[in-house]
Design a protein around this motif. Structure first.
Motif, PDB file in Angstrom:
ATOM      1  N   HIS A   1     -70.665 -12.324-100.915  1.00  0.00           N
ATOM      2  CA  HIS A   1     -70.441 -13.183-102.089  1.00  0.00           C
ATOM      3  C   HIS A   1     -68.838 -13.345-102.513  1.00  0.00           C
ATOM      4  O   HIS A   1     -68.429 -14.598-102.783  1.00  0.00           O
TER       5      HIS A   1
ATOM      6  N   ARG B   1     -67.317 -15.690 -99.786  1.00  0.00           N
ATOM      7  CA  ARG B   1     -67.707 -17.059-100.014  1.00  0.00           C
ATOM      8  C   ARG B   1     -66.779 -17.680-100.853  1.00  0.00           C
ATOM      9  O   ARG B   1     -66.340 -18.656-100.904  1.00  0.00           O
TER      10      ARG B   1
ATOM     11  N   GLU C   1     -65.700 -21.726-101.982  1.00  0.00           N
ATOM     12  CA  GLU C   1     -67.060 -21.895-102.673  1.00  0.00           C
ATOM     13  C   GLU C   1     -67.261 -21.145-104.186  1.00  0.00           C
ATOM     14  O   GLU C   1     -66.489 -20.584-104.606  1.00  0.00           O
ATOM     15  N   SER C   2     -67.674 -22.341-104.839  1.00  0.00           N
ATOM     16  CA  SER C   2     -67.817 -22.190-106.253  1.00  0.00           C
ATOM     17  C   SER C   2     -68.804 -21.002-106.581  1.00  0.00           C
ATOM     18  O   SER C   2     -69.587 -20.589-105.938  1.00  0.00           O
TER      19      SER C   2
ATOM     20  N   GLU D   1     -70.726 -20.605-108.854  1.00  0.00           N
ATOM     21  CA  GLU D   1     -72.002 -21.327-109.428  1.00  0.00           C
ATOM     22  C   GLU D   1     -72.858 -21.529-108.011  1.00  0.00           C
ATOM     23  O   GLU D   1     -73.922 -21.135-108.063  1.00  0.00           O
ATOM     24  N   ALA D   2     -72.306 -22.022-106.754  1.00  0.00           N
ATOM     25  CA  ALA D   2     -72.911 -22.130-105.655  1.00  0.00           C
ATOM     26  C   ALA D   2     -73.444 -20.910-105.101  1.00  0.00           C
ATOM     27  O   ALA D   2     -74.588 -20.801-104.606  1.00  0.00           O
ATOM     28  N   VAL D   3     -72.600 -19.950-105.244  1.00  0.00           N
ATOM     29  CA  VAL D   3     -72.851 -18.432-104.477  1.00  0.00           C
ATOM     30  C   VAL D   3     -74.064 -17.710-105.392  1.00  0.00           C
ATOM     31  O   VAL D   3     -74.930 -17.555-104.824  1.00  0.00           O
TER      32      VAL D   3
ATOM     33  N   GLU E   1     -76.355 -19.434-106.707  1.00  0.00           N
ATOM     34  CA  GLU E   1     -77.787 -20.277-106.439  1.00  0.00           C
ATOM     35  C   GLU E   1     -78.418 -19.449-105.578  1.00  0.00           C
ATOM     36  O   GLU E   1     -79.567 -19.677-105.744  1.00  0.00           O
ATOM     37  N   ASP E   2     -78.110 -19.034-104.657  1.00  0.00           N
ATOM     38  CA  ASP E   2     -78.971 -18.246-103.590  1.00  0.00           C
ATOM     39  C   ASP E   2     -78.570 -16.923-103.524  1.00  0.00           C
ATOM     40  O   ASP E   2     -79.226 -16.207-102.506  1.00  0.00           O
TER      41      ASP E   2
END
Length: 60
Positions: free
Chosen positions: A21, A24, A29-30, A32-34, A36-37
């Motif tokens: 995490h 990323r 990568e934001s 929030e995007a991290v 999400e998954d």
């Protein structure tokens, strides 16, 4: 000794997820995007461990 091995697997999986995490996010990568998954990736990681520890400390 077996409990220590099981604990080490769980801690290592957790650490690998945290490092992934952070990597990323550091790569742009934001958060929030991290996020999400994150739960899906954690579930997949711990599913692998669960299969490997199947039968450990099971009361019969």
């Amino acid at each position: 000794m077996l409990a220590a091995i099981a604990a080490a697997q769980l801690i290592s999986a957790r650490n690998a997820l945290v490092e992934a995490h952070h990597r990323r996010i550091n790569d742009g990568e934001s958060p929030e995007a991290v996020a999400e998954d994150a739960a899906d990736l954690a579930g997949r990681a711990f599913d692998l461990i669960e299969r490997g520890l199947a039968g450990y400390a099971v009361r019969k």
